[in-house]
Structure formats: C-alpha cells, structure tokens
Design a protein around this motif. Structure first.
Motif, PDB file in Angstrom:
ATOM      1  N   LEU A   1      -2.473  -4.910  -3.136  1.00 46.78           N
ATOM      2  CA  LEU A   1      -2.881  -5.724  -4.278  1.00 46.78           C
ATOM      3  C   LEU A   1      -4.222  -5.277  -4.842  1.00 46.78           C
ATOM      4  O   LEU A   1      -4.425  -5.248  -6.055  1.00 46.78           O
ATOM      5  CB  LEU A   1      -2.957  -7.196  -3.856  1.00 46.78           C
ATOM      6  N   PHE A   2      -5.155  -4.942  -3.953  1.00 46.20           N
ATOM      7  CA  PHE A   2      -6.505  -4.571  -4.414  1.00 46.20           C
ATOM      8  C   PHE A   2      -6.898  -3.206  -3.863  1.00 46.20           C
ATOM      9  O   PHE A   2      -7.847  -3.094  -3.080  1.00 46.20           O
ATOM     10  CB  PHE A   2      -7.526  -5.612  -3.970  1.00 46.20           C
ATOM     11  N   PRO A   3      -6.171  -2.174  -4.229  1.00 42.54           N
ATOM     12  CA  PRO A   3      -6.431  -0.870  -3.611  1.00 42.54           C
ATOM     13  C   PRO A   3      -7.838  -0.352  -3.911  1.00 42.54           C
ATOM     14  O   PRO A   3      -8.513   0.150  -3.018  1.00 42.54           O
ATOM     15  CB  PRO A   3      -5.365   0.035  -4.223  1.00 42.54           C
ATOM     16  N   GLY A   4      -8.264  -0.492  -5.133  1.00 42.74           N
ATOM     17  CA  GLY A   4      -9.554   0.080  -5.510  1.00 42.74           C
ATOM     18  C   GLY A   4     -10.691  -0.572  -4.744  1.00 42.74           C
ATOM     19  O   GLY A   4     -11.603   0.099  -4.269  1.00 42.74           O
ATOM     20  N   ALA A   5     -10.605  -1.891  -4.617  1.00 45.11           N
ATOM     21  CA  ALA A   5     -11.721  -2.609  -3.997  1.00 45.11           C
ATOM     22  C   ALA A   5     -11.731  -2.404  -2.483  1.00 45.11           C
ATOM     23  O   ALA A   5     -12.798  -2.227  -1.888  1.00 45.11           O
ATOM     24  CB  ALA A   5     -11.610  -4.100  -4.314  1.00 45.11           C
ATOM     25  N   LEU A   6     -10.556  -2.406  -1.866  1.00 44.94           N
ATOM     26  CA  LEU A   6     -10.525  -2.383  -0.403  1.00 44.94           C
ATOM     27  C   LEU A   6     -10.510  -0.971   0.171  1.00 44.94           C
ATOM     28  O   LEU A   6     -11.260  -0.661   1.092  1.00 44.94           O
ATOM     29  CB  LEU A   6      -9.291  -3.154   0.090  1.00 44.94           C
TER      30      LEU A   6
ATOM     31  N   ALA B   1      -2.853  -6.540   1.329  1.00 45.71           N
ATOM     32  CA  ALA B   1      -4.141  -6.643   0.653  1.00 45.71           C
ATOM     33  C   ALA B   1      -4.494  -5.332  -0.034  1.00 45.71           C
ATOM     34  O   ALA B   1      -4.934  -5.322  -1.196  1.00 45.71           O
ATOM     35  CB  ALA B   1      -5.226  -7.015   1.669  1.00 45.71           C
ATOM     36  N   ILE B   2      -4.276  -4.223   0.654  1.00 48.01           N
ATOM     37  CA  ILE B   2      -4.593  -2.929   0.038  1.00 48.01           C
ATOM     38  C   ILE B   2      -3.649  -2.665  -1.130  1.00 48.01           C
ATOM     39  O   ILE B   2      -4.038  -2.089  -2.144  1.00 48.01           O
ATOM     40  CB  ILE B   2      -4.522  -1.801   1.078  1.00 48.01           C
TER      41      ILE B   2
ATOM     42  N   ASN C   1       0.818  -1.217   0.000  1.00 46.10           N
ATOM     43  CA  ASN C   1       0.000   0.000   0.000  1.00 46.10           C
ATOM     44  C   ASN C   1       0.848   1.262   0.000  1.00 46.10           C
ATOM     45  O   ASN C   1       0.509   2.249  -0.650  1.00 46.10           O
ATOM     46  CB  ASN C   1      -0.975  -0.010   1.193  1.00 46.10           C
TER      47      ASN C   1
ATOM     48  N   ALA D   1      -4.685   2.299  -7.937  1.00 44.67           N
ATOM     49  CA  ALA D   1      -4.332   1.071  -8.653  1.00 44.67           C
ATOM     50  C   ALA D   1      -2.842   0.823  -8.504  1.00 44.67           C
ATOM     51  O   ALA D   1      -2.063   1.749  -8.264  1.00 44.67           O
ATOM     52  CB  ALA D   1      -4.700   1.191 -10.123  1.00 44.67           C
TER      53      ALA D   1
END
Lengths: 927, 113
Positions: A469-474, A466-467, A387, A497
């Motif tokens: 890897l999937f910044p937009g979603a989380l 996790a953030i 992140n 992203a």
C-alpha cells in the motif's frame, strides 16, 4: 566497533544459548536467544541515518596481512538491507522456533545453531574483505548442514544435509578460487578496491574463469538450475530452518554476492548470457516444478528457487533499473516467503499433514492462519495491492527495456511474462487446494496455532500488505540506499508505487494473473506432463557414489593391506633417493679425519646391529644387543660435539630398555611357525641392503655437500639477549619453542594413548574368564630383593637432586627440562621395580595425568604470557641473577617454559610405563 | 669420518628394514628402535660433522656445531620415545588379545569383512 559488535553478538548468543537452555528452561532459553539479535538489530538501526545519507562505514583490523585477509567490515545500503532482513526475520524465526519445536527437542541446541548461522550470514553481508566473506560463506554452509540434519537419527535428514553441504561446499571452493582471481585482477581483496577496479577487471586475462567460479558459487548457494536439487531435499529440516535459511537468508547469499559484485562484474561480456540465462531458466523451470508439488514445503521450496531465479535474472540483465527491481524483490520475497513457510509449519502442526491432497477448506477451520497465508500467497502471485505485485510489475518494466536488441529482447520479454504467469499459477493453485477448496478430513482436528507459532507470520504478512500500500514511504529509503550502494553511476529513474498508470507492464501483469488463473484450473493436467522428469539429485547421487567407489578402488589398489607391500614402496623410494644423490658426493666440503676411537666405535656398532638382526629370536639377547647399539649412538653424539643429544639419548636408552624388558615378559612366546622360506629371506635381505645402501649414500651426499652452517645469526642474537649460552637448549625453548610445544603435545597424546589402550585391555581382561595362559611364568623367586630395595630408596633423593641440577644448568650447559624429566621418571621407575606397583602407587601423590596436563598448560600459558605483554607468541624475557651455589643464573620465562616441558616428560613417561607394567600385575600368574 | 657415520646409518637402516619385513611384533619393536636411531643420526648429520667442539657460546674453539639439527634431533628423540612406547603398548595388547604375534594376523582378525 559497533559493526563488530553487531556481528559478534549472534555468535556469543550461539555459544551461550545451549548453556542457558539447560539451566533456565524453554522460555528462558528463547529469551536468551532473542537477546543477541535484538541487540544487534538496535545497533544496526542506529546506523540507519548514516547509511541513508549514502555514507559507507568501514572498519578494519589487520588479521593475516600475508594473505591479504583483514577483519574488515562494511556497512552500506546493500549490507544494511541484507543485515536488516537477516536480523529481523531471524528474530521472528527464533520466536517461531519456540512454538514449533516439541518439548522433547533440544531447543537450546537448535537456537544456538540458528544463531551461529545468523552470525555467519551477517558476516557475509557485512564483510568488506572478500576473503573474510568466503570464511563466513563456509560458516553458513556448515551451520546449514547441522540444521538440515538436525534430526540426525533420520537417514533422510543426514542424506539431505550431506547433499546440501556437498553442493554448497563445492560452491564455497569455487568462491575461494573466484575471489582469489578477482583479488588478483583488482589488486586487493577489499570490496572498495574491487568495486573501483572495473577497468582492470574487464581487461584481466583470467576474467572468464573468475566470473564462472563466482557465478558457480552464487548458483550453488542460491539454488539455480541445475544445482537447485539440494533445496527441495533440505525441506526435511525443521520448518523454522526453512523459513529462515531457505527463504530470507542463506539462499539469498548467492544473490547478495552477485549484487555486491554487480558494479565490478556486470560489464563483462559473459555476465548477461550466463546469469541472465540461467536465472530466466530457473525462474520458469522451478515455477513449473512448483506446480507439480503436493507437499507444501516442497512447493514453497520450488517457488523459492523460481523467485531466486527471478532475482538472478534481474541482476543478469545488467541494466541499473533491473538491479533496482532485484533489490526491491529481495526484500519482498523474504517477507512473503518466510511468512508462508511459517504458516505452512503452523498448518502442519495443526492438521498433522502438509500434503495438499489431504488438506482443504482450511479457510473455515483456521480463519486467521488462512487469512495471513492467503495474503502472503497473493503477494507471491503478484496480486495488487501487495508488495509482490509492485516488484513484479517493475520486473516486467525492466524486461521491456533490456540492454539487448531484436529477437533476444522479444524472447526475454516473452519468457519473463511466462515466468510471471506460472508463478501466479502455482500460487493460485496452492491457495485453492489448501485453503479454499473443500477437502478431506485431516489427521488431526485443526485448530488455530498458539501465539509464538502464528504471530511472527502475521507480522510478516502485514508487512507485505503495508509495503504494497505504501511502498515509497516504507520500503523506499531502504531500497534507495541499497541502490546507491550497487549502482555506481547516476541512479536510474524509478518510483516505488502501486499505480504507475495504464502502461504495458500493468497490462502484461494483468495478463499474467489471468493466465495464472487458467494455469491453476488446469494444474492437474499440466503437472502430469511429462510423467517423469529427469531428476538432478539422481545425477548427484550417482556422481557421489561413483566418487566414493572410485576413490575406494584407487586406495584399494594402493593399499592392499599388506604391510610388506607398503614398506617395499617406501624402500624403493629410499634407494632411488640414494641413487639420485650419489652424483653429488664428489664436490664435497672439507672431510673430517677419521679417529681410531671412531673406528672402534663403528665396529662395535656394526657388530651389535648385525647381532640384533642375527639373534632377534632370542629376545633377551636382542635387548642386550640393541642397548649396545643405543649406547654407541650416545657415544657418537658425545664424540660429534652434541652433549645434549648424548644426555637425552642415554636417558631414553635406559627407559626404553626397561620398556623392552617389560614387553618381553608380556608378549606371548613366538607362535610356533616354520622359519620363512629361504627365498623370502633373501628377498628381505636384498631389500634391506638396498635401503641401507640408499640411506647411506644419501647421508654421505648430504654431509659432504658444500653448505653454510645453518647457525642463524638470529639464534646468536637471541642468545645474547637472553643471556643463554647453550645454543641447542636455546633453540628448543625460544627460537623454535613452538616445535617444542608440539613435541610435548605429541608426548602427551602418546602417553594418554597408552593409558587408554591399557585400560581398555584391562577391562577386556576382566571379561575373559577362564583366562588363557598369557604371561610367562615367574622366574625370580624373590620379587623384591632387599639389596635392590635399599639401593632404590637411597637412589631416589640423589636422582631428584641430579634432575634439579640438570634442569637448572640447561641454559648454559648441557641439560634442560627433557633430561631432567627423564631422570625423574627413571628414579620413580626404579621404585616401581624395587617395591612393586602397589607399594609405590600408595606413595605417589601426584597423578601422572595431572602432571602431564599441568606441564602442557604451563608451557602454553608461558607462551600466551608473551602475547599479553604485546610480544609474539613464545617470546621470552629474562633477567640475570646471582644465586648461591649455582652462581650466575637466569631467572626467566625460559625456565618456566622448560619447567612445563619437564613436568610433561616426566609425567608422560611414567604414565606410559606404569600402565604397561600394570598388565602384569592384573594378569594371572601361571606356574 | 663422514663415511663412517654414513655407513653406520646405512647399516642400521638395513637391519631395521630386514626386521620390519619379518612381520612379527617383537621384531617390529626392534626394527622401530633401530630405525629411530638411524633417522636421528641422519638428521643430526645434516648439520655436518664437527669434532671436539660444543654448541655452547664462549667455548674456546672457533667453530660451533650447528645447533639447529641438534635441537631437531633432541625433539625427535623425545617424540620417538613417545611413539615407541605407544607402539609397544599396542603390540603387547594386540598380541595378548589376539593370541598371536604375527602382524598380518592383527589386520585379518579385526577386519569386519
């Protein structure tokens, strides 16, 4: 309402956790402590959908409308982001504390303080009213003081706590000033009002001091250079405190303040140079200082300062895009820094040291801890795919499109890149020294920490990944909502992203990482240049000591320990007041005619006063003469239409005379001494006459000045409502009942003071053997003369009857609780004199201290009763009733209140006198 | 009448000041008593001098004395009494424990320096 609950729950937890800790043991204590934030967190998350849709939830209760202070709370995207961090990380830190604190540390107290801090922090981020925000700001300063100084037996901890309190407390004062100016400019203290008043703020003449004060407050809390020094010192606090206050919570309060006010203030001309400039300087300076540290916590502290500088700088750039990055990084930094602090603490627990010189190779010894720590460190350095990398790339993007032009823009970009490079450098060096490079044997054989000590950090480190890897979603929804709350216009185009393409920020970021590797390899050489740096904390110490010494010198000059000197100063003031008042005497109101009675009384009064002064060395004569003065004062009150005063004064007179007689018996004979020199006596006499003349002139001027009677119509209105006729009594129990409450409070404290003084003295007496000759020899052969004993016994019921009579007629005639209390006290006192202490004590069933306590309690409860009915404090209710014998009588809460006064006065008087009398019975008799 | 009251206040204050400056425990008590009475009379007189009336509703005289200063003074009398009691206890203890009645000496002996 739920908002209020979110805020109040941690405070409740703070109150109850220490109690639970005593009863339920460590596990129960931690469970109880986590219950409050867990419940708050659930309540907060229930608002997630509303906040996401852009709704701003505001609840408000009027608190002190006169000051513009409302109990008003606000939940929008920004508040939600911060509240979530405060609660979620707080919850993890509480669990971590359970593992961190030793068996002997007071866990309940610690968790209670942490919860208190959490409540304060929530208050800051949820406050809709800016004055309320200031209030909670102070709560965080105070609880941080207590937490940093948790091991309060250590001088270093106390020093660090005091330093943090001084700096952040000064910031709190600045914030109050800034908020007052801001509220004045915006026309209100509600955040909604302030955010909508950019125009008025931008043209306000006081906008520069206002901005500087607010910025000062933010910089003290968020440790910006050169006010950063308290933070590394605060690392002496237990590690959970650092993991919470110094990564995710308290130090973010300044950033929150700047973000909260960003829409209203970022347009001001000073905003970018001041905030951007200091933020940038802090980011680079603290990153370099972090390189020099060998202590894990100190390194993390400087790293925190550097990252705070980065957030401040991003907010200072003033562009919406930069603000977005700042908000995103607030989240990221809280995650990886809290994890790092926790893991640092775990390493210290496991190895017995946190000195990087003595650590190394932990990768083999503590693989799980090391993996989590390396992950968090990589996030701190800005390594993909974590992140921290995303927010760093976005920061470089923000620096590429600044609001300024030309050389300034280029310089900003270069410096921001340098900051990123240094950040990567110290992070890499830290990872290498602690975990990867081989190192010496540590004081303890390292082992993996227990679950409470490691799990919270694992959760946070996993979140970093996790953030990443999937910044937009989380993180997307959270950041979007916060951006919606901060950026008022159209939101800037941004995308959370991992991969934005092969663009300048990506390349700059890669360059910074590569540079970071280089910096890490030459760290030792970099860190030693220059050998010594000026240290801001030394300046602080000098300033602090200087202030203490300076104030001490000033007071030493003013108060040179000579009682006579103080008196002289006061007296000169009285004389001056008399002189200043003398011109006003001519324009007098109608003067009352002199009566012969008054002249005779005046002559006796003057003679008695002069006699007291003349014969003060003959103590018994002086008592008689001063009693005459007192009686004349009583007669004056009676003559001048003040029967209540006369009644009270005569009761006080009698008790005072008894007191003086007691004192004469106990005081040692006057120390043999030469009489004061004539010159000194003349000087005293002159001063006395001057003061007397000043007071006399002042009194005359005041009495004869034209005036309207202060008899307020309010008093008369109250009188008719309460069917009371004695106006003085009415003023005491109703119109100014709060004064009366204070007064019985004073009486209570004085009596308890006497009690404590005498009890302490009796204990001291017990240790002093052989005793000096302290009390003058007995003079009366018969200690308890029969006639006196009989008279006293007859007197008691009569006196009690008189007291009851005086008490009940207070509403309509002179009398009331005071006088009744004094009469009862006198009656009991006479029993003491007639029968002696022991005989009387055996027959007194109510303790005097109880009587005082019950009296004050009754008075207070009567006052509170009116609140329960919905009236203001101390509003009385009454009904007229016809009683046998007494006739028309009020049955009202007035009577109840007055009963409290009665109990207090009687109890306090007896408590004091009987205790003084006790000295004699315990003291040895000689002769 | 006003002049009488004012001069009485002045004389009480003068006596109190002289005794205060004398610097002995017993004189200090006397001074405190004189001072308290003078101060109370002073506050009382702020309401003006009214003869032959009462601060009680329904009294035949038209002009009531001002009840507010009277109430203040009533409070002040009681507080004065509390303070006097405390000071006397303090003085008695200090004199007995230190064996002197010189007020200046109280300070010298308790001062750790």
């Amino acid at each position: 309402m739920q908002l209020l609950l979110i805020l109040v729950l941690p405070f409740l937890g703070a109150l109850f956790t220490p109690l639970v800790g005593r009863a339920a043991g460590r596990v129960g204590c931690t469970l109880a402590a986590t219950a409050a934030p867990a419940a708050s967190l659930i309540l907060l998350l229930r608002h997630a959908a509303q906040v996401r849709s852009g709704e701003v939830i505001v609840v408000s209760w009027s608190w002190v409308p006169g000051f513009g202070l409302d109990l008003a709370l606000r939940l929008d995207g920004l508040s939600f982001l911060f509240a979530l961090l405060v609660l979620a990380i707080g919850l993890l830190v509480l669990i971590y504390s359970h593992g961190y604190l030793g068996e002997r540390d007071p866990l309940g107290r610690f968790l209670g303080l942490m919860l208190g801090f959490m409540g304060g922090m929530l208050g800051i981020v949820l406050a809709e009213n800016l004055l309320l925000l200031v209030l909670f700001w102070e709560i965080t300063s105070l609880s941080s003081f207590l937490l940093i100084g948790f091991h309060h037996r250590e001088a270093a901890a106390r020093r660090a706590a005091l330093m943090a309190l001084t700096v952040t407390g000064a910031g709190g004062l600045a914030l109050l000033g800034g908020v007052l100016l801001l509220g004045g400019a915006a026309g209100g203290f509600a955040v909604t009002e302030v955010l909508g008043a950019q125009g008025r703020i931008a043209t306000d003449p006081l906008r520069v001091p206002m901005l500087l004060l607010i910025v000062l407050a933010a910089f003290t809390k968020s440790a910006q250079l050169p006010l950063h020094f308290w933070l590394p010192n605060a690392m002496i606090a237990p590690t959970p405190v650092s993991a919470y206050l110094h990564s995710a919570a308290m130090v973010k309060a300044g950033v929150y303040l700047l973000a909260r006010l960003w829409p209203a203030l970022s347009g001001l001309e000073l905003w970018m140079p001041v905030i951007g400039g200091f933020g940038l300087a802090t980011m680079i300076g603290a990153a370099y200082l972090a390189l020099r540290q060998s202590d894990i916590k100190a390194l993390l502290a400087y790293s925190t300062i550097s990252h705070l500088g980065m957030m401040v700088m991003l907010l200072g750039l003033g562009t919406p895009y930069a603000a977005v990055v700042a908000l995103f990084h607030i989240l990221n930094h809280a995650l990886f820094k809290a994890a790092l602090f926790m893991l640092g603490g775990a390493v210290e627990h496991a190895t017995g040291t946190r000195d990087l010189e003595r650590l190394g190779g932990l990768w083999r010894l503590m693989p799980a801890t090391s993996a989590a720590a390396l992950l968090a460190t990589a996030a701190m350095a800005g390594v993909p795919p974590l992140n921290g990398y995303i927010s760093k790339e976005m920061m470089l993007q923000a620096a590429l499109e600044p609001s300024m032009h030309g050389a300034a823009a280029t310089l900003t970009l270069q410096l921001v890149t340098l900051g990123a490079l240094l950040s990567a450098g110290y992070a890499f060096a830290f990872a290498w020294r602690a975990f990867l490079a081989p190192g010496p044997a540590t004081p303890h054989e390292p082992h993996e920490p227990r679950l409470p000590l490691s799990l919270p950090a694992y959760v946070l480190a996993a979140a970093c990944l996790a953030i990443g890897l999937f910044p937009g979603a989380l993180a997307g929804p959270l950041v979007d909502a916060a951006v919606g709350a901060v950026v008022t216009g159209a939101p800037p185009h941004y995308e959370l992203a991992l991969w934005h393409g092969l663009n300048p920020p990506f390349l700059l970021g890669l360059g910074a990482l590569a540079g970071g590797v280089v910096v890490a390899t030459v760290r030792a050489r970099l860190a030693s240049v220059p050998a010594r740096l000026p240290r801001a904390e030394h300046a602080f110490d000098r300033l602090y000591d200087g202030l203490v010494v300076g104030v001490g010198a000033l007071f030493g000059r003013l108060h040179d320990r000579s009682l006579q000197r103080y008196l002289a100063i006061l007296l000169v003031a009285i004389v001056l007041a008399g002189v200043l008042a003398s011109p006003g005497t001519a324009a007098g109101s109608a003067v009352q005619p002199v009566t012969w009675l008054a002249v005779v009384g005046w002559a006796i009064l003057v003679a008695a006063a002069a006699g007291t002064v003349w014969m003060h060395e003959r103590r018994l004569v002086a008592v008689v003469l001063i009693s005459v003065v007192g009686l004349l004062v009583v007669l004056t009150y009676a003559h001048l239409s003040a029967p209540d005063l006369a009644l009270t004064q005569i009761a006080v007179e009698i008790v005072t005379t008894v007191l003086l007689l007691l004192a004469i018996r106990l005081l040692p004979p006057p120390e043999a001494r030469p009489r004061p020199r004539l010159a000194r006596r003349l000087r005293d006499g002159a001063l006395a006459l001057g003061a007397g003349a000043g007071a006399g002139v002042l009194a005359f001027a005041a009495m004869t000045r034209p005036r309207e009677a202060i008899v307020a119509r309010d008093v008369l209105a109250e009188a008719t409502e309460l069917h009371g006729r004695n106006l003085v009594h009415l003023v005491l129990v109703d119109f100014r009942a709060f004064d009366t409450l204070g007064e019985i409070g004073v009486l209570m404290i004085a009596a308890l003071g006497v009690f404590a003084l005498i009890q302490g003295f009796l204990r001291w007496l017990g240790d002093q053997r052989p005793l000096r000759r302290m009390v003058q020899p007995e003079r009366a052969r018969d200690q308890h003369p029969l006639l006196f004993v009989i008279a006293a016994r007859l007197l008691l019921p009569l006196a009690l009857l008189v007291a009851a009579f005086l008490f009940l007629r207070g509403a309509a005639h002179p009398g009331g609780g005071f006088v009744a209390g004094l009469v009862v006290a006198m009656a009991v006192l006479i029993q003491y004199m007639a029968h002696g202490v022991e005989w009387t004590e055996r027959r007194i069933l109510i303790g005097y201290r109880n009587s005082v306590a019950v009296g004050v309690l009754v008075a207070v409860l009567t006052g509170i009763g009116s609140i329960v009915r919905g009236d203001p404090f101390m509003t009385h209710k009454s009904t007229a009733m016809h009683w046998p014998v007494f006739g028309e009588l009020e049955l009202s809460t007035v009577l109840l209140f007055d009963f409290g006064v009665f109990l207090t006065v009687a109890g306090a008087t007896l408590l004091a006198l009987v205790n003084i009398g006790r000295i004699e019975t315990r003291a040895p008799r000689v002769g | 009448m006003e002049a009488l009251v004012a001069s009485a206040i002045g004389i009480l204050i003068a006596g109190a000041v002289y005794l205060l400056l004398y610097g002995r425990a017993y004189e200090f008590m006397l001074a405190l008593l004189l001072l308290a009475r003078a101060a109370n009379l002073f506050v009382f007189s702020m309401g003006g001098i009214v003869l032959g009336s009462l601060p009680i509703l329904g009294e035949p005289e038209g002009r009531y004395p001002d009840p507010l200063p009277q109430a203040f003074v009533l409070t002040a009398i009681v507080i004065n009494f509390g303070i006097t009691t405390f000071v006397i206890a303090l003085a008695v203890r200090a004199c007995l424990q230190l064996g002197t009645d010189r007020i200046e000496a109280f300070d010298d002996r308790s001062d750790p320096r």
